[in-house]
Write a protein that holds these residues in place. Structure first.
Motif, PDB file in Angstrom:
ATOM      1  N   VAL A  11      23.892  39.654  -1.817  1.00  0.00           N
ATOM      2  CA  VAL A  11      23.035  38.722  -1.644  1.00  0.00           C
ATOM      3  C   VAL A  11      23.714  37.363  -1.686  1.00  0.00           C
ATOM      4  N   ALA A  12      24.565  37.253  -2.614  1.00  0.00           N
ATOM      5  CA  ALA A  12      25.369  35.949  -2.675  1.00  0.00           C
ATOM      6  C   ALA A  12      25.803  35.526  -1.627  1.00  0.00           C
ATOM      7  N   GLU A  13      26.468  36.618  -0.902  1.00  0.00           N
ATOM      8  CA  GLU A  13      27.480  36.471   0.242  1.00  0.00           C
ATOM      9  C   GLU A  13      26.649  35.882   1.301  1.00  0.00           C
ATOM     10  N   THR A  14      25.267  36.334   1.323  1.00  0.00           N
ATOM     11  CA  THR A  14      24.370  35.620   2.282  1.00  0.00           C
ATOM     12  C   THR A  14      24.021  34.328   2.063  1.00  0.00           C
ATOM     13  N   HIS A  15      23.534  34.107   0.727  1.00  0.00           N
ATOM     14  CA  HIS A  15      23.449  32.897   0.395  1.00  0.00           C
ATOM     15  C   HIS A  15      24.359  31.843   0.589  1.00  0.00           C
ATOM     16  N   LEU A  16      25.515  32.008   0.368  1.00  0.00           N
ATOM     17  CA  LEU A  16      26.896  31.211   0.756  1.00  0.00           C
ATOM     18  C   LEU A  16      26.896  30.990   2.205  1.00  0.00           C
ATOM     19  N   ASN A  17      27.099  31.878   3.160  1.00  0.00           N
ATOM     20  CA  ASN A  17      27.140  31.828   4.302  1.00  0.00           C
ATOM     21  C   ASN A  17      25.836  30.811   4.760  1.00  0.00           C
ATOM     22  N   MET A  18      24.722  30.973   4.349  1.00  0.00           N
ATOM     23  CA  MET A  18      23.631  30.097   4.819  1.00  0.00           C
ATOM     24  C   MET A  18      23.847  28.599   4.350  1.00  0.00           C
TER      25      MET A  18
END
Lengths: 460, 292, 293
Positions: A427-434
């Motif tokens: 989820v962190a990866e998605t968050h950071l990309n967003m």
């Protein structure tokens, strides 16, 4: 997919945080304060030493493998303290030798994962809290440290709330060595030159930004290639609008990321971007490059963790004039928002774990306990690292800026753990990309919230 | 003659040691990668068998296919750049005075490690202080591109250092190949009145066609699994705009604790590269390798 | 030997009389010169970089001179840690893997291209596949392999890994050259009663010297700069290579770039020298080869 990696984090009450004489005594000079505790000053060390010597005859020689990420070249102070602590420990436990392996951050993380896959973790090593630690705990790689935390009141030596970040199912898996909050650092000279004052509300903040930007002075240094840097801005806005509860409940799934307060925070980010708040090309710049702009006087403000304090206080490589012109302010309040100006984004950084498979677990546990205590006594004064253990500000000699940060840490109403640490790694990866997309204007605040919500749901 | 040159014992002696080495150090990991791809595994704790689920997920993973497209574009650009390197090598290997010194100088950047190259190009592309934008502003361009943060150009901006990084590699191979051509052939053509261009095009290029094919394959394979500079300079960002297959795989396997899925992608990459290589070799296959 | 070739060139220069050709030549030199200058800049940049402090590294233009050259960067690199030992390890590891790779690759390439057997294409294919696996996929399997055979934390683990991973590339480059060797060479040798081994070591290897030198350069550069495998398979400080010198200056939150620059310069010097020596071999071998061929 995987289970949630959220660790409910930290409400630091002022009372629990009062830094009074909490046993974490200082240097050799102040032995009386802590002599009754066995958290080692020289007298105790000697006593232990003798006892250990007697016992040593029938004790087998053992080696503790210890892996850390503070190389001598880049972190000479850390390195020196570590060596001293090890030397002390080896003197107290003559049958123990500590073998070191030092790798830099990225390589360290890689190696930790590779060695775990073959069950070859070092006896003692460093871990990050929450999302990073969780897979290791689920894989039975780290051993719970609650038994040593209960000994001699060790648990109470840590700042309230920090240990919880390393807890899974009520058991603690690491002893924190670092604790940080993220203030907005600013250049007083630039503020003066442009006749602006420290903003107390978001609207005032925007005015400051406009004034600076119109005068051709980039207001804020941001290196958003690293992404967690932009996340800090989002987290603060989310907090000031919705209080710490809005973001936390979205992440722990008691709430939703499509909460209108979280969407509003995303809108405000884009509003700031539209006001040219951030330096040019921020999405392609690393944090280090952005920091260079701030330290060069080419940007007026910089939001970063308190680990950066030495650059503005003690670091001799930085011109004195620049260091003198740096101060920090608390992230401004948003009109009509629920956030408290004493809420911070931050949390503990690296902590010490002991491997579950270690064949010298007993010695390793004694070592991490010794390490965390000794580190706590020396780290802030000698290396500029705020430790996870409590610091007695009266006993240490610190620059004003450090004292101010420590005071604010004590008076913190609440500290929200860095979102990318709090979330599970996927989820962190998605968050950071967003975050990058949001700052770059390639996604709308609604899509931003929606994508987060999807990722969080999928991860449940 | 034929009997001596088909001695099984000697063939085994010459091939087995190397074969053994790659079977253990390359094929075992390949098989393991395929196997991990069948697992739900964070790369740390216990694994669970989930069959082809990961591989099926790759098929519909938009982020993966976008990274695959970027890798494919890189391969195209790399192959295109070979023409340039071939040209440079032809000039250097020709009768130019001081060619020896030029050649050595041209190859020097090749000695730099990726760490240095990445730092260099980050200085070149810096939005305000960078060499590129300082130059552009000095000639009057007001809003020069933000090379590494503009999602529409970041991919091409990052291709340039990658292609430049390998210049030395290809030039040195072409140079050695060209120098390997017997001088007499060129002399003879010269006496017949052929121009340097004719000599290059009609004589030299056909003679090194074998090595040209090899470099095409190397460029394609190298590009499809490229990782280094992307990882350091943009980390695949902003928001995946410069992500390539290998960097995407790395993130999944080592950052988001999805080692099983990352392995599936690694294995999938391998199969894709294998197919592409096979197609290239078929497309470039001629009747026979050129012999003098 | 270089004086030899210049003599040939100048006699040709006399033959080319026309004015237009002279202009073309001049233009060619200007272009070659400019490209050479551009290719030299990175080296100049690195030298300047290594003399800057952390502020200047970011704030000065890349080619601006540091206001106060930080020779201390070099002193720090030299005194912090065991540069001498790391250097020695790098030489051992790089040297052994380059020799091993070239020897094994030459053997296989020779067998595949010059000897007659049915499975040669298949074996060639097996090696080619080795080029295609992404490095990061191999870390965990290789770690557990070396663990099981007891080679963990041993130079052999990285030497063997470098050799295995560079074999396919080296073979592919060699391949193109082996195909162009005239058959008559072997026929003549065998007619003279030469054994296969003798032919390989006495005729084939010397003739392929230019391409061997080429692959040696490429292998050397790759191995010298590699760090992922070293970090994964080696844990004792006493066995690490020069690339750990770079890591030594990367901190948790900040990096000492000047010192990294100095490390890069120091570790580049040996390969620069080796490169110049090997690079001459490319041409020397050629003359030897063409005389015999």
């Amino acid at each position: 997919m995987k289970k949630k990696a959220f660790v409910p984090f930290m409400t630091l009450t002022t009372a629990a945080l009062m830094l009074a004489a909490c046993g974490g005594g200082g240097n050799d000079a102040n032995e009386t304060a802590s002599a009754d505790e066995n958290n080692s000053n020289n007298t105790n060390a000697n006593a232990n030493n003798e006892a250990a010597n007697n016992a040593a005859e029938d004790q087998e020689e053992v080696t503790i493998d210890f892996m850390h990420l503070w190389p001598q070249g880049s972190s000479p102070d850390h390195h020196r303290i570590v060596s001293d602590i090890i030397a002390d420990f080896e003197a107290e436990h003559p049958h123990v030798t500590v073998e070191l392996e030092v790798l830099e951050n990225e390589q360290y993380k890689n190696k930790l994962q590779v060695v775990s896959s073959s069950n070859q973790l070092p006896d003692v090593g460093m871990t990050w809290p929450a999302g990073f630690l969780e897979p290791y705990v689920n894989g039975d790689m780290f051993t719970p440290l609650d038994d040593i935390l209960e000994e001699d009141g060790l648990r109470d030596e840590f700042v309230a709330g920090t240990l919880e970040a390393y807890e899974v199912d009520g058991e603690s898996y690491a002893l924190p060595l670092e604790l940080n909050i993220a203030p907005v650092f600013y250049n007083k000279a630039i503020f003066e030159e442009h006749g602006v004052e420290v903003p107390e509300t978001y609207d005032e903040f925007l005015e400051v930004i406009d004034t600076l930007a119109e005068a051709g002075m980039p207001p804020i240094a941001l290196g958003n290639r690293d992404r967690w840097t932009g996340s800090l801005w989002y987290m603060y806005l989310a907090d000031r609008i919705g209080g710490s509860e809005a973001l936390n409940s979205a992440i722990d799934r008691s709430g939703s990321f499509e909460d209108e307060r979280l969407v509003e925070a995303a809108e405000k980010i884009q509003e700031m971007v539209d006001h040219d708040a951030f330096i040019s090309g921020f999405n392609g710049l690393s944090d280090q490059e952005a920091k260079a702009e701030f330290m060069n006087g080419s940007a007026a403000m910089y939001l970063i963790g308190s680990w950066d304090l030495p650059n503005y206080t003690t670091n001799e490589e930085v011109p004195q004039e620049f260091r003198d012109s740096i101060d920090f302010f608390k992230f401004p309040e948003v009109d009509g928002g629920d956030g408290n100006v004493d809420n911070w984004v931050g949390g503990p950084g690296v902590g010490l774990f002991v491997s579950e498979e270690s064949d010298v677990q007993e010695e390793s546990k004694a070592f991490v306990k010794h390490f965390a205590q000794e580190w706590g006594k020396r780290s802030v004064e000698e290396a500029g690292v705020i430790p996870g253990t409590q610091v007695n500000t009266e006993e240490v000699d610190l620059p004003d800026l450090f004292v101010d940060v420590l005071d604010d840490l004590n008076n913190a109403n609440d500290i929200t753990l860095f979102a990318d640490v709090q979330m599970s790694s996927s989820v962190a990866e998605t968050h950071l990309n967003m975050i990058q997309s949001l700052f770059g204007g390639e996604t709308t605040p609604e899509e931003f919230a929606e994508t987060h919500e999807e990722a969080l749901q999928e991860d449940e | 003659m034929n009997k001596i040159m088909s001695d099984k014992r000697i063939i085994a002696m010459y091939t087995l040691p190397a074969l053994l080495l790659i079977l253990t150090l390359i094929y075992v990991p390949i098989v393991m990668t395929g196997y991990y791809g069948l697992m739900d595994w964070d790369g740390i704790g216990a694994m669970t068998f989930i069959g082809l689920e990961n591989y099926a997920a790759v098929m519909t993973d938009g982020a993966f296919w976008s990274s695959a497209w970027h890798s494919f574009l890189l391969a195209l650009f790399s192959v295109g750049s070979l023409v340039l390197y071939l040209g440079v090598s032809l000039v250097l290997a020709g009768n130019v005075k001081g060619a020896d010194l030029f050649r050595k100088i041209y190859l020097i950047p090749m000695l730099l490690s990726s760490v240095a190259i990445a730092q260099l190009w980050m200085r070149v592309y810096h939005p305000t202080n960078g060499v590129m934008n300082r130059f552009l502003t000095s000639i009057g361009i007001e809003n020069p591109p933000l090379w590494l943060s503009d999602t529409s150009i970041v991919l091409f901006a990052i291709f340039i250092p990658i292609i430049w990084q390998y210049a030395g590699f290809y030039i040195i191979i072409y140079y050695a190949a060209l120098k390997n051509i017997p001088k007499e052939l060129e002399e003879a053509a010269k006496i017949d009145g052929a121009s340097p261009f004719q000599i290059a095009y009609k004589i030299k290029l056909p003679l090194i066609s074998g090595i040209i094919k090899v470099t095409i394959v190397l460029a394609v394979i190298g590009s499809l699994k490229y990782f280094d500079l992307i990882y350091v300079m943009t980390d695949g960002g902003p928001n995946g705009a410069s992500e390539v297959m290998a960097s995407y795989m790395y993130k999944l396997a080592f950052r988001t604790n999805d080692f099983g899925y990352g392995s599936a992608i690694g294995f999938f990459m391998l199969v894709m590269i294998l197919i592409v290589t096979y197609l290239i070799r078929r497309a470039t296959a001629t009747k026979d390798e050129v012999q003098y | 030997m270089s004086s030899n070739s210049t003599a040939v060139e100048s006699s040709e220069g006399v033959k080319i009389g026309s004015f237009r050709l002279k202009i073309t030549h001049l233009l060619l030199y200007v272009i070659l010169g400019i490209v050479a200058l551009v290719q030299l800049l990175p080296l100049v940049w690195l030298l300047l970089f290594s003399l800057k402090d952390n502020q200047e590294v970011f704030n000065l233009a890349p080619f601006a001179l540091p206001s106060d050259p930080q020779w201390g960067n070099y002193a720090r690199v030299w005194t912090d840690g065991n540069i001498g030992l790391y250097f020695f390890n790098s030489v051992i590891v790089t040297g052994s893997s380059v020799i091993l790779t070239i020897l094994l690759a030459s053997f296989v390439t020779f067998a595949i291209t010059r000897m007659q057997w049915k499975l040669n294409k298949l074996v060639l294919g097996l090696f080619m596949v080795g080029l295609m696996i992404p490095v990061h996929s191999t870390l965990i399997p290789l770690f557990s392999f070396f663990m099981n055979v007891g080679l963990m934390d041993h130079h052999l683990s990285i030497i063997l890994t470098y050799t295995a991973f560079n074999l396919p590339l080296t073979m592919m480059i060699l391949l193109g050259f082996y195909y162009t060797l005239p058959r008559e060479l072997e026929e003549a040798a065998i007619m003279d009663g030469c054994s296969v081994h003798r032919m390989f070591f006495r005729i084939i290897l010397p003739i392929t010297a230019p391409v061997v030198a080429t692959t040696a350069i490429i292998n050397m550069i790759y191995n010298w700069n590699e760090f992922v495998f070293v970090n994964t398979f080696i844990s004792s400080d006493s066995l690490k290579t020069l690339t750990v010198g770079i890591q030594n200056f990367i901190g948790q939150y900040s990096t000492d770039w000047g010192a990294i620059g100095a490390t890069l310069v120091i570790s580049m010097l040996p390969i620069l020298i080796a490169f110049f020596i090997l690079s001459n071999r490319i041409v020397e071998g050629m003359t030897a080869g063409s005389v015999k061929g």
